[in-house]
Enzyme design. Structure first.
Site, short mmCIF file in Angstrom:
data_model
loop_
_atom_site.label_atom_id
_atom_site.label_comp_id
_atom_site.label_asym_id
_atom_site.label_seq_id
_atom_site.Cartn_x
_atom_site.Cartn_y
_atom_site.Cartn_z
N HIS A 1 0.82 -1.21 0.00
CA HIS A 1 0.00 0.00 0.00
C HIS A 1 0.86 1.26 0.00
O HIS A 1 0.39 2.32 -0.41
CB HIS A 1 -0.96 -0.01 1.19
CG HIS A 1 -2.15 -0.89 0.97
ND1 HIS A 1 -3.43 -0.51 1.32
CD2 HIS A 1 -2.28 -2.12 0.42
CE1 HIS A 1 -4.28 -1.48 0.99
NE2 HIS A 1 -3.60 -2.47 0.46
N ASP B 1 7.83 5.23 -0.57
CA ASP B 1 8.41 6.39 0.12
C ASP B 1 7.96 6.52 1.56
O ASP B 1 8.16 7.56 2.19
CB ASP B 1 8.08 7.67 -0.65
CG ASP B 1 6.56 7.91 -0.76
OD1 ASP B 1 5.79 7.08 -0.23
OD2 ASP B 1 6.16 8.91 -1.38
N HIS C 1 -1.84 -13.27 -0.75
CA HIS C 1 -3.07 -13.62 -0.02
C HIS C 1 -3.05 -15.08 0.45
O HIS C 1 -4.05 -15.58 0.94
CB HIS C 1 -4.30 -13.36 -0.88
CG HIS C 1 -4.65 -11.91 -0.98
ND1 HIS C 1 -5.74 -11.44 -1.68
CD2 HIS C 1 -4.04 -10.80 -0.47
CE1 HIS C 1 -5.79 -10.12 -1.60
NE2 HIS C 1 -4.77 -9.71 -0.87
N THR C 2 -1.91 -15.74 0.33
CA THR C 2 -1.75 -17.05 0.95
C THR C 2 -1.59 -16.89 2.46
O THR C 2 -1.63 -17.87 3.21
CB THR C 2 -0.52 -17.79 0.37
OG1 THR C 2 -0.46 -19.10 0.92
CG2 THR C 2 0.78 -17.06 0.69
N ASP D 1 -6.56 -17.53 2.91
CA ASP D 1 -6.24 -18.91 2.52
C ASP D 1 -6.67 -19.81 3.66
O ASP D 1 -6.01 -19.87 4.70
CB ASP D 1 -4.74 -19.03 2.25
CG ASP D 1 -4.26 -20.47 2.09
OD1 ASP D 1 -5.10 -21.39 2.06
OD2 ASP D 1 -3.03 -20.67 2.01
N THR E 1 -3.96 -23.21 4.55
CA THR E 1 -2.76 -23.01 5.37
C THR E 1 -2.61 -21.51 5.62
O THR E 1 -1.75 -20.85 5.02
CB THR E 1 -1.50 -23.56 4.67
OG1 THR E 1 -1.45 -23.02 3.33
CG2 THR E 1 -1.53 -25.07 4.58
N ASP F 1 2.73 -20.29 1.01
CA ASP F 1 2.86 -21.39 0.06
C ASP F 1 1.96 -21.11 -1.15
O ASP F 1 1.48 -19.99 -1.32
CB ASP F 1 2.50 -22.72 0.73
CG ASP F 1 1.12 -22.70 1.40
OD1 ASP F 1 0.26 -21.90 0.96
OD2 ASP F 1 0.89 -23.49 2.33
#
EC number: 1.11.1.7
Length: 314
Positions: free
Chosen positions: A65, A73, A187-188, A234, A237, A242
């Site tokens: 973000h 920065d 997003h894992t 996820d 896991t 992963d």
């Protein structure tokens, strides 16, 4: 009106300036000025993630973000402004960890290591702490003296984004489609708030029915009811970096609309299949994309400043 040739020249100059700025970043930037900076950051990140695994995803998200709004920065760390933007308000976290790291680094090297570099290194160390790949972080970014709330509202991808919108969002930052799919693989790890996946649960058809039913128990249909309730991005896991995120997409178990659009009969389906079955390919693409993202419009040389406190300008 400028001629086509002059416009082309201006674009070339802008591209050259961006390339030159990135070229000033170096993996050895602090080797002499603060040789223990990286080990100090790593120790603090590892301790924070061991204490709360979710913090790893939060630190990666902070870096993402940051880079997507006026470059890498540390503008996202300035109190207010970008932090108040829709994609950030009430969901960005990890500021306390960054402040702790900054305090430790300042104690060994006063006003030497930027908050922007701390974010970049902390993101890498978070991924490693959760079992993911490592990569060489280029260093030498400086900190901005301004932040941009309006740009945060327009440039950060929304959880409701279509595939075309995602491709456009990333392309405007110099990241290609493979980079986009690979970076989505972050997003894992991490969690999302009910308000960001409620519409998918109740109104979309490309979602596994048992998966949706289980999630509905903690995410009621009425808007305003349980908006901030969390679910893992996820479910297989949730605290391991992963390729399970992609395997979940193959089964229509993407939590966000912007997750499942990566595997929904579109141009990115084959990349998702490849990353699902080939963790090494995912890790390689992810590390390449993280380096590219970390090179988005850095302030270098005498630009910006080295903040003493990451939440405010000097």
């Amino acid at each position: 009106m400028a001629s086509a040739s002059s416009v082309s020249l201006m674009l070339l100059v802008a591209a050259a300036m961006a390339s030159a700025a990135s070229a000033q970043l170096s993996a050895t930037f602090y080797d002499t000025s603060c040789p223990n900076a990286l080990s100090t950051i790593k120790s603090a990140v590892t301790a924070a993630v061991n204490s709360e695994p979710r913090m790893g995803a939060s630190l990666v998200r902070l870096h993402f973000h940051d880079c997507f709004v006026q470059g890498c920065d540390a503008s996202v760390l300035l109190s207010g402004q970008e932090q108040n933007a829709g994609p950030n308000a009430g969901s960005l976290r990890g500021f306390n960890v960054v402040d702790n790291i900054k305090t430790q680094v300042e104690a060994i090297c006063s006003q030497t290591v930027s908050c922007a570099d701390i974010l970049a290194v902390a993101a890498r160390d978070s991924v490693v702490a959760l079992g993911g790949p490592s990569w060489t972080v280029l260093l030498g970014r400086r900190d901005s003296t301004t932040a941009n709330e309006s740009q945060a509202n327009t440039d950060l991808p929304a959880p409701s984004s279509s595939l075309a919108e995602l491709i456009g969002n990333f392309s405007r930052k110099g990241l290609d489609v493979t980079d986009m799919v690979a970076l989505s693989g972050a997003h894992t790890i991490g969690q999302a708030q009910c308000q960001n996946f409620r519409d998918r649960l109740y109104n979309e058809t490309n979602i596994d029915s048992s998966f949706a039913t289980a999630l509905k128990a903690n995410c009621p249909r009425p808007t305003g009811s349980g908006d901030s309730n969390l679910a893992p991005l996820d479910t297989t896991t949730p605290n391991a970096f992963d390729s399970a995120y992609y395997t979940n997409l193959l089964s229509n178990k993407g939590l966000l609309h912007s997750d499942q659009v990566l595997f929904n009969g579109g141009s990115t389906d084959n990349t998702v299949r490849n990353f699902s079955s080939n963790t090494a390919a995912f890790n390689s693409a992810f590390t390449v994309a993280m380096v590219k993202m970390g090179n988005i419009s850095p302030l270098t040389g005498t630009q910006g400043q080295i903040r003493l406190n990451c939440s405010k300008v000097n």
